[in-house]
Structure formats: structure tokens, C-alpha cells
Design a protein around this motif. Sequence first.
Motif: not given
Length: 129
Positions: A59-62, A115-122, A68-71
Amino acid sequence: MTAASPDHGDSSAAPEGAPTWWVVCLCAEWCNVCRAIHPEFDALAARSPGVAFTWVDVEDEEQLVGDLDIETFPTVLIGSAHELRFFGAIQPQAAVLARMVDGLTGDGGAPVFDPQALALLARIIASRS
């Protein structure tokens, strides 16, 4: 944002040419489970040289997290800037995370295609480097 230990993103801990492994915990301040595991995450970071640990409050770093939806919390990313080894919810137990880090940051870990999670990690690595 709160960071696990004073930023363990120092790439000098890794041998020349070796990937710097990252463990990212995606959580929210309101989550009781996240708040409970945070000290254990910090302790694991302190005893894991060569692996960068960081805590991301979704939430702080939205803007960093993006679409990417973190459930489920805690959700963990493990990988390097170019390779994802794990993306998913974990049991909120330090021993479980420690075994995962040991197994996935070595030669035995296999890449995960997301790819979406890897992009978030990058993006997270770039924001912490």
C-alpha cells in the motif's frame, strides 16, 4: 516502507559475475501476520550474507507494485534481476522461508516463468540499488 535490516542490497557480497539474490516480502502494515513475521525476516536477513532482503508494503509503495494483485500475505519473491525462482504466498514461519532461500538461491533452483512478477522484482531491485 520499512526495510529488513539496513538495505542488504550490496552487490559486493556476491562473487564477481554471480547474481545477487533477492528475497522480497510483499506485505501490508495492517496485516497482523506480516507484522509478526517481520522481526524473523530481519533476523534471517542478518544471517544470510550475499542475499539482499527487502520489505515492501504494497500500500505504501503502490506505484512500485503496479497492477500485480497480491491476494495473500505474506507473499514472497525470490530471484535476481534476470531470473525469478519463486513467487507466491508462504507459511509465516522463518524456518520455512530459510529453507526456501537456501534451496532457491543455489544451483538447484529452477526459474519460474511469470513475466509480471519478474518485472516487479526488477523494479524493486532498481528502487533499492
